[in-house]
Write a protein that holds these residues in place. Structure first.
Motif, short mmCIF file in Angstrom:
data_model
loop_
_atom_site.label_atom_id
_atom_site.label_comp_id
_atom_site.label_asym_id
_atom_site.label_seq_id
_atom_site.Cartn_x
_atom_site.Cartn_y
_atom_site.Cartn_z
N ALA A 1 -8.98 -0.50 0.81
CA ALA A 1 -7.69 -1.17 0.65
C ALA A 1 -7.62 -2.45 1.48
O ALA A 1 -7.14 -3.49 1.02
N LEU B 1 0.84 -1.20 0.00
CA LEU B 1 0.00 0.00 0.00
C LEU B 1 0.87 1.25 0.00
O LEU B 1 1.81 1.35 0.79
N VAL C 1 -3.33 4.09 -1.94
CA VAL C 1 -4.19 4.55 -0.85
C VAL C 1 -3.54 5.71 -0.11
O VAL C 1 -2.33 5.72 0.11
N ALA D 1 -10.81 5.21 1.74
CA ALA D 1 -9.77 4.57 0.93
C ALA D 1 -9.09 3.46 1.71
O ALA D 1 -8.77 2.39 1.15
#
Length: 252
Positions: free
Chosen positions: A75, A38, A64, A71
């Motif tokens: 994720a 991420l 993200v 968000a």
């Protein structure tokens, strides 16, 4: 007759596009875990994920902004859907802020640093914890800083947020221990990440920082990563609620 192979562990690392986050994601993958990478930088996340795949690992790149709760929720949901569950999470993403005393700092900057570093970590944990609980337990590591343990001059927002992360870690460790979820923090000292190298370029900052470190040098991203990965491992099965300094002896 041999038994079935154990299922591959799966987890996520935020801020995994570079520095400590990238080193952590790569280390998990080398140890056999599936890793969701991420990062707010889509290209950087994709690069880390591709490095994992090139070495034969399983990776998912997810863009993200951890300051955006929706968000983050999406994720984590995508990670769980892709890997079938969540066994660990390392919350590393953060925002630096230095070289301003408190009365010189705009409220907007203070709020932005706290929102990303502290509230962003809260968002991550808020959605990771139910996923870990559904898996029957697991581990979270929050990457704080030695600035979460003592003062760094002219970094009021950063230090306040990192102290908050350490406190959040300790409360979660106590609250979720009965559910088999361990929560710890890693507190790196100055580390030779690309970001730190860029800030230090053209100055004597690296030499100065090394001179006040008992081991005589700065950490590598891989050294901080090793601590985070260990805290997520079964070798740390009785460790929860700690803030582990990875600082070459500076706190001592």
């Amino acid at each position: 007759m041999s038994g079935a192979a154990a299922p591959r562990r799966a987890g996520l690392v935020t801020g995994a596009g570079s520095g400590i986050g990238r080193a952590t994601a790569l280390r998990f993958a080398r140890d056999g875990a599936a890793v969701a990478v991420l990062d707010i930088d889509a290209d950087a996340a994709a690069e880390t994920a591709e490095s994992i795949r090139e070495d034969g690992g399983e990776a998912l790149a997810v863009t993200v902004d951890i300051a955006d709760e929706r968000a983050v929720a999406a994720a984590v949901e995508r990670t769980v859907a892709s890997f079938g569950g969540l066994d660990f999470a390392v919350n590393n993403a953060g925002l630096a802020s230095h070289h301003r005393r408190l009365d010189e700092m705009a409220p907007e900057e203070f709020e932005r640093v706290v929102r990303v570093n502290l509230t962003g970590t809260f968002h991550c944990m808020r959605y990771e914890l139910p996923a870990l609980r559904a898996r029957g337990g697991g581990a979270i590591v929050n990457v704080a800083s030695n600035g979460g343990l003592y003062a760094i001059p002219t970094a009021p927002a950063y230090v306040a947020a990192k102290h908050g992360i350490v406190g959040l870690t300790k409360v979660a460790a106590v609250d979720y221990a009965p559910q088999g979820i361990r929560v710890n923090a890693v507190c790196p000292g100055p580390t030779r990440t690309p970001g730190f190298e860029a800030v230090a370029a053209g100055t004597d900052m690296i030499a100065m920082q090394a001179s006040i470190t008992p081991l005589g040098r700065l950490a590598t991203p891989e050294e901080a990563a090793a601590a985070a990965v260990w805290l997520c491992s079964d070798d740390a099965s009785y460790v929860t609620g700690i803030a582990l300094s990875v600082d070459g002896g500076r706190r001592a």
